[in-house]
Design a protein around this motif. Structure first.
Motif, PDB file in Angstrom:
ATOM      1  N   GLU A  39      23.121  18.697 -23.736  1.00 59.01           N
ATOM      2  CA  GLU A  39      22.591  17.347 -23.587  1.00 59.01           C
ATOM      3  C   GLU A  39      23.149  16.756 -22.309  1.00 59.01           C
ATOM      4  O   GLU A  39      24.347  16.868 -22.045  1.00 59.01           O
ATOM      5  N   TYR A  40      22.278  16.153 -21.513  1.00 57.73           N
ATOM      6  CA  TYR A  40      22.700  15.466 -20.294  1.00 57.73           C
ATOM      7  C   TYR A  40      22.785  13.989 -20.619  1.00 57.73           C
ATOM      8  O   TYR A  40      21.828  13.402 -21.121  1.00 57.73           O
ATOM      9  N   ALA A  41      23.925  13.393 -20.334  1.00 57.42           N
ATOM     10  CA  ALA A  41      24.115  11.968 -20.602  1.00 57.42           C
ATOM     11  C   ALA A  41      24.445  11.244 -19.305  1.00 57.42           C
ATOM     12  O   ALA A  41      25.276  11.675 -18.521  1.00 57.42           O
ATOM     13  N   SER A  42      23.753  10.135 -19.093  1.00 55.21           N
ATOM     14  CA  SER A  42      24.012   9.254 -17.951  1.00 55.21           C
ATOM     15  C   SER A  42      23.828   7.830 -18.450  1.00 55.21           C
ATOM     16  O   SER A  42      22.709   7.410 -18.752  1.00 55.21           O
ATOM     17  N   ASP A  88      23.381   5.085 -20.923  1.00 60.44           N
ATOM     18  CA  ASP A  88      22.834   5.088 -22.281  1.00 60.44           C
ATOM     19  C   ASP A  88      21.764   6.158 -22.482  1.00 60.44           C
ATOM     20  O   ASP A  88      21.270   6.346 -23.578  1.00 60.44           O
ATOM     21  N   THR A  89      21.400   6.862 -21.412  1.00 61.17           N
ATOM     22  CA  THR A  89      20.349   7.873 -21.481  1.00 61.17           C
ATOM     23  C   THR A  89      20.939   9.221 -21.861  1.00 61.17           C
ATOM     24  O   THR A  89      21.904   9.680 -21.255  1.00 61.17           O
ATOM     25  N   LYS A  90      20.333   9.843 -22.872  1.00 60.76           N
ATOM     26  CA  LYS A  90      20.727  11.190 -23.275  1.00 60.76           C
ATOM     27  C   LYS A  90      19.466  12.025 -23.365  1.00 60.76           C
ATOM     28  O   LYS A  90      18.495  11.639 -24.010  1.00 60.76           O
ATOM     29  N   SER A 100      19.079  19.306 -22.599  1.00 62.74           N
ATOM     30  CA  SER A 100      19.231  20.060 -21.350  1.00 62.74           C
ATOM     31  C   SER A 100      19.351  21.546 -21.618  1.00 62.74           C
ATOM     32  O   SER A 100      19.734  21.969 -22.708  1.00 62.74           O
ATOM     33  N   VAL A 148      16.425  19.207 -17.548  1.00 57.68           N
ATOM     34  CA  VAL A 148      16.393  18.235 -18.644  1.00 57.68           C
ATOM     35  C   VAL A 148      14.946  18.017 -19.060  1.00 57.68           C
ATOM     36  O   VAL A 148      14.020  18.172 -18.259  1.00 57.68           O
ATOM     37  N   GLN A 190      12.314  15.493 -19.804  1.00 57.15           N
ATOM     38  CA  GLN A 190      12.097  14.088 -19.461  1.00 57.15           C
ATOM     39  C   GLN A 190      10.604  13.857 -19.215  1.00 57.15           C
ATOM     40  O   GLN A 190       9.948  14.680 -18.556  1.00 57.15           O
TER      41      GLN A 190
END
Length: 135
Positions: A66-69, A71-73, A76, A107, A109
């Motif tokens: 999982e890519y987290a930036s 609050d966005t998850k 991945s 990711v 998206q």
């Protein structure tokens, strides 16, 4: 198909370098687009013409995560891949064939998989299916 996705991305990446136009980048996140924008104007990139040959994902190296930036998850996939291309010097017209070994993070998206980050990978790590950490 991972080969087609990575091939389309890398062919567009080389097109960006050839034309010095980041709008040509496809199958990439905004993070990858910004990375490309910051590096595309190097003298080496301006002095060369790139021609995509092939992408080879190393499926034995795949790791899901999982890519987290903020609050966005996002789901991945990280894997090693090789990208082969020819490089022609614009001045002396000499050609050479190059292969880049990289660890790629994709990711999910906006309804599809996109390249989010890439980092160089050593031959020994590539051969051992070891993923290179992102900075």
């Amino acid at each position: 198909d991972m080969t087609a996705l990575l091939g389309a991305f890398y062919a567009s990446y080389l097109d960006v370098l050839n034309n010095q136009d980041a709008s040509k980048l496809t199958r990439a996140t905004d993070l990858m687009l910004n990375t490309v924008k910051s590096s595309m104007g190097s003298d080496d990139n301006k002095d060369s013409v790139y021609m995509f040959m092939k992408a080879v994902p190393k499926m034995d190296s795949v790791a899901q995560g999982e890519y987290a930036s903020g609050d966005t998850k996002l789901p991945s996939i990280t894997l090693n891949a090789s990208f082969q291309y020819t490089l022609t010097n614009r001045t002396n017209k000499k050609d050479s064939t190059k292969t880049d070994l990289v660890t790629c993070e994709l990711v999910y998206q906006d309804g599809g998989w996109k390249v989010n980050r890439m980092v160089g990978c050593s031959q020994s790590d590539f051969d051992a299916n070891k993923l290179t950490a992102f900075a």
